[in-house]
Write a protein that holds these residues in place. Sequence first.
Motif, PDB file in Angstrom:
ATOM      1  N   GLY A 193       0.794  -1.226   0.000  1.00 19.68           N
ATOM      2  CA  GLY A 193       0.000   0.000   0.000  1.00 19.68           C
ATOM      3  C   GLY A 193       0.817   1.262   0.000  1.00 19.68           C
ATOM      4  O   GLY A 193       0.286   2.360   0.167  1.00 19.68           O
ATOM      5  N   ARG A 194       2.118   1.175  -0.215  1.00 21.70           N
ATOM      6  CA  ARG A 194       2.976   2.360  -0.294  1.00 21.70           C
ATOM      7  C   ARG A 194       4.305   1.983  -0.915  1.00 21.70           C
ATOM      8  O   ARG A 194       4.692   0.806  -0.929  1.00 21.70           O
ATOM      9  N   ARG A 195       4.994   2.972  -1.438  1.00 21.30           N
ATOM     10  CA  ARG A 195       6.297   2.749  -2.051  1.00 21.30           C
ATOM     11  C   ARG A 195       7.410   2.887  -1.032  1.00 21.30           C
ATOM     12  O   ARG A 195       7.283   3.601  -0.037  1.00 21.30           O
ATOM     13  N   PHE A 196       8.506   2.184  -1.298  1.00 22.82           N
ATOM     14  CA  PHE A 196       9.684   2.249  -0.437  1.00 22.82           C
ATOM     15  C   PHE A 196      10.860   2.755  -1.255  1.00 22.82           C
ATOM     16  O   PHE A 196      11.029   2.392  -2.419  1.00 22.82           O
ATOM     17  N   ALA A 197      11.682   3.601  -0.646  1.00 32.21           N
ATOM     18  CA  ALA A 197      12.882   4.093  -1.323  1.00 32.21           C
ATOM     19  C   ALA A 197      13.915   2.989  -1.463  1.00 32.21           C
ATOM     20  O   ALA A 197      14.753   3.013  -2.367  1.00 32.21           O
TER      21      ALA A 197
END
Length: 297
Positions: A193-197
């Motif tokens: 549900g979200r992007r990671f660097a």
Amino acid sequence: MARDVVVVGSINADLVVQVERHPLPGETLLGRTSVVLPGGKGANQAVAAARLGADVAMVGAVGEDVNATTALSGLRDAGVDLAHVHTVDAPTGLAVVTLSDDGENTIVVVPGANAAVGERVVDGAADLVTGARVCVVQAEIPLATVAHVARLADAGGTRLVLNVAPAAELPLETVVAADPLVVNEHEAATLLGRRFADAGDAARELAARGVRSVVVTLGAGGVVGVEDGATWSLPARTVDALDTTGAGDAFVGALAAGIADGLAVEQAAVLATRVAAASVTRLGAQPSYPWRGDDLP
């Protein structure tokens, strides 16, 4: 007889069109060549594993059209058991692949007969799935079927390789049945549900949610994984890429073959990275996959 690898998944014909560059929206370009090749994520992964010497069975569906012959040709050539591939009243799955001179591609998939791979089809192959060393499933078949395969494999003690490709949202109980879960960065972001660097952070977050082992593929950036609480990474092999179509499937199929042969996930990923690198040096998906004994990058 117990199989090394059982793949439940999609079977397609790939229409590959070669162009100098990808067209812009609304633009018409002239292609140089076109060819119809066997494809589909499930079939690709089955062929990749079988060419490495694994005893492989396929569970899926094709139509009664001319594309079915092409779609099944690579599986037959690799010696994959097709007893649980059904013929249904729908067109064989089709992928339209546009391949540019820089080796990058765009792909549009029309599921066709793959939409008929439902729970009843899987139940008809239940003994095959629960008796295998490894079961592989992807997301080019109905997601309810993916969840059903996960439950069946988990209940039967079969090692599940879950490749959530293309990106899809799945119940947590399905995801945590995987060992390993194989995703790229975009697919990991969809699940979380979200992007990671950092891909390592994404892999660790998936592991923290209960997944036994995780593999995040990064294309030319290599592979990051988590197993038994430890994070590891592997560089991609350096090759001259001609066609990246099916490279991820080559990786998953080789990974499954390695795990079925007793390798730990990281060890199997070393083999899979080399197989994927070999695949991008030739045109097409299945025709580009190396055979057991071939030299690898």
